[in-house]
Design an enzyme around this catalytic site. Structure first.
Site, mmCIF file in Angstrom:
data_model
loop_
_atom_site.group_PDB
_atom_site.id
_atom_site.type_symbol
_atom_site.label_atom_id
_atom_site.label_comp_id
_atom_site.label_asym_id
_atom_site.label_seq_id
_atom_site.Cartn_x
_atom_site.Cartn_y
_atom_site.Cartn_z
ATOM 1 N N ASP A 1 -5.685 -12.521 -2.233
ATOM 2 C CA ASP A 1 -6.164 -13.442 -3.255
ATOM 3 C C ASP A 1 -7.690 -13.553 -3.200
ATOM 4 O O ASP A 1 -8.277 -13.585 -2.120
ATOM 5 C CB ASP A 1 -5.520 -14.822 -3.009
ATOM 6 C CG ASP A 1 -5.852 -15.832 -4.075
ATOM 7 O OD1 ASP A 1 -5.458 -15.616 -5.234
ATOM 8 O OD2 ASP A 1 -6.507 -16.839 -3.742
ATOM 9 N N GLU B 1 -3.266 0.834 11.591
ATOM 10 C CA GLU B 1 -2.542 0.930 12.867
ATOM 11 C C GLU B 1 -1.038 1.034 12.647
ATOM 12 O O GLU B 1 -0.294 1.404 13.562
ATOM 13 C CB GLU B 1 -2.839 -0.292 13.739
ATOM 14 C CG GLU B 1 -4.280 -0.396 14.226
ATOM 15 C CD GLU B 1 -4.494 -1.666 15.035
ATOM 16 O OE1 GLU B 1 -3.488 -2.241 15.515
ATOM 17 O OE2 GLU B 1 -5.651 -2.095 15.178
#
Length: 552
Positions: free
Chosen positions: A215, A275
């Site tokens: 957002d 990751e």
């Protein structure tokens, strides 16, 4: 409510595909209004689980769920008081885990809405920060002393109206809030704040989410010197991020958002996501003057956001062929190595069927335009039904934005009314109790049950178009070269090693012709549109599209 207690380790993530997001179709779910299962009039996570087969039937690739975290709900979840928990009105963490598991079973990836630029004033971080000027979190929010006369530190305005500064009597300072006064802005210049927010993202990644919608991603940093924003000349004002009645549009927001320091934080967030096997993120860029340029910056280089969306197709302005071409040209200029996520509607804007006053034929045509663009796509719940904006009377308004600027701006409640599932049950099948916003009864003829039973319905057309798009690699991941445009026609080529696709869109209420690019082009069957090709040109009926192929 019976909680679905399921261990986080029981989920079976979808097969890793680091590129799944490129060209994906993402379906936004506003949980308060999707499906209620415990009869409190508010949608919940269990309701989403129950309705996921409908979403999967559309042929979309992922869902984006608007905030469901603990919150006092001043801005209906976009004011977070605890990032690592589900608000009880929506369910539990076990319910969320069950949602992810069910979505993955149906082949849907799950993206959640992270609101990082600000928190609720009820968040424990803010409660500690405001207690005095010497506590460990004293610098976690944007605090500033008043001017010598006691007035605000600068001239910045809040999107929801009024000054962007609120006086706090505990610290005897002002704090920054770009939205409601109960939504204080975090201080991203503090590395500890960044670390804490990266830990929040990791918490949800460990629960097997497939990505995030960030957002207000360009609001993370403000100018360290808190310099005044300059005035914006009237001819440069744009009303895509705030309504015309809001003086927020009168400033050029050079210093209150979109600062260069944000790029390094986005790199840190991308490194964290990388990751994990197959994570993707889309960022919301709220800037009326430089939105496309910022989108290009944030998605370039492969080390920041995977994709972003600006407000070009969320604006009140009807996308004529000329305007669509201008947006495409600007995108290609500033984001040639980036990636867009295009949307017509979401939880913050008037539904595009009403905003652009579209009839059924135009709704189908503008879906074809969306399908033809280079980028990923976002659909907002109910868009597939052709829902128009609901009228919500003042006494039923919930949105503080609408209450502030009524009646010239009626807020965002009209696009947030409950989803209409059936026309023969209480409250359109959304709930057996009175919903938090009234059901729009003029939407009932467009309900899911009715359109499921009609092979020619808009809902079934959406399913058909999205399924057909997946058979065209050029439309999913190909490049784009603009071919021709006018106010009533726009055309481009989507290029791909497996074959090029020519896309033309007649926006006029009468038939029109378009000259084809060089080469031998054949109409592609199955798109749901008709077009006749003859001697290097094509004739398109009113409000029709043409898709044609050329092998290399």
């Amino acid at each position: 409510m019976v909680s679905l207690q399921l261990s986080v380790h029981d989920d079976r993530p979808l097969p890793p595909d680091r590129d799944w997001w490129r060209g994906a179709v993402i379906y936004q779910i506003y949980p308060r209004s999707f499906q209620d299962t415990n009869n409190d009039g508010i949608g919940d996570l269990a309701g989403i689980i129950g309705r996921l087969p409908h979403v999967a039937s559309l042929g979309v690739d992922a869902i984006w769920i608007s905030p469901f975290f603990r919150s006092p709900m001043a801005d209906f979840g976009y004011d977070v008081s605890e990032y690592r928990d589900v608000d009880p009105m929506f369910g539990t963490l076990g319910d969320f885990d069950a949602l992810v598991t069910r979505a993955h079973e149906l082949g849907l990836r799950v993206m959640i809405d992270l609101v990082l630029s600000h928190t609720s004033d009820q968040h424990r971080w803010f409660q500690e920060s405001r207690s005095n000027r010497d506590n460990p979190k004293a610098d976690w929010y944007v605090w500033a002393d008043p001017k010598p006369d006691g007035t605000h530190p600068n001239n910045w305005l809040a999107i929801f109206g009024g000054r962007a500064w609120e006086w706090d009597g505990e610290r005897m300072q002002y704090y920054l809030h770009n939205f409601l006064p109960s939504q204080p802005d975090l201080n991203f210049h503090n590395p500890e704040v960044q670390d804490a927010l990266l830990d929040v993202a990791r918490f949800w990644l460990d629960r097997h989410v497939d990505g995030f919608r960030f957002d207000t991603i360009n609001f993370y940093f403000c100018d360290k010197q808190l310099r005044d924003n300059p005035a914006l000349p009237p001819e440069r004002r744009d009303y895509s991020t705030a309504p015309e009645v809001n003086p927020y549009n009168w400033q050029d927001h050079l210093y209150s958002k979109s600062q260069p320091e944000n790029l390094e934080f986005l790199r840190r967030m991308r490194a964290l996501m990388d990751e994990y096997p197959a994570i993707a993120a889309v960022g919301e860029v709220g800037d009326a003057q430089r939105g496309m340029e910022i989108m290009g910056e944030y998605t370039s280089g492969g080390d920041k956001m995977h994709m972003c969306y600006a407000f070009d197709f969320l604006s009140p302005q009807l996308p004529t062929g000329t305007r669509i071409a201008a947006i495409v040209k600007e995108f290609l200029r500033v984001a040639s190595d980036g990636w867009a996520c295009w949307a017509y509607s979401n939880h913050d804007v008037e539904r595009h069927a009403s905003r652009w006053n579209l009839d059924d034929a135009q709704m189908r045509l503008y879906l074809a335009v969306l399908v033809g663009l280079r980028g990923s796509l976002c659909l907002y719940q109910g868009e597939e039904l052709g829902l128009r904006e609901a009228y919500v009377p003042y006494e039923d308004l919930q949105d503080p934005y609408g209450v502030r600027f009524w009646p010239k701006f009626r807020g965002r409640d009209g696009c947030r009314t409950p989803m209409v599932w059936s026309n023969d049950s209480a409250h359109a099948g959304f709930s057996e109790a009175k919903p938090w916003l009234p059901v729009a009864f003029d939407q009932l003829p467009l309900c899911v049950d009715a359109q499921n039973a009609d092979a020619t319905s808009l809902l079934n057309f959406y399913r058909h178009m999205l399924a057909w798009r997946k058979t065209q690699p050029a439309l999913v991941k190909g490049g784009l070269t603009l071919h021709d445009h006018s106010d009533t026609m726009v055309a481009w080529i989507r290029d791909h090693p497996e074959g090029d696709v020519f896309c033309a869109f007649n926006l006029a209420p009468e038939a029109a012709s378009v000259t084809l690019p060089e080469g031998s082009w054949d109409p592609i069957e199955g798109s749901g549109f008709e077009g006749e090709i003859r001697q290097g040109s094509a004739t398109l009926p009113a409000h029709h599209a043409l898709f044609a192929s050329r092998k290399r």
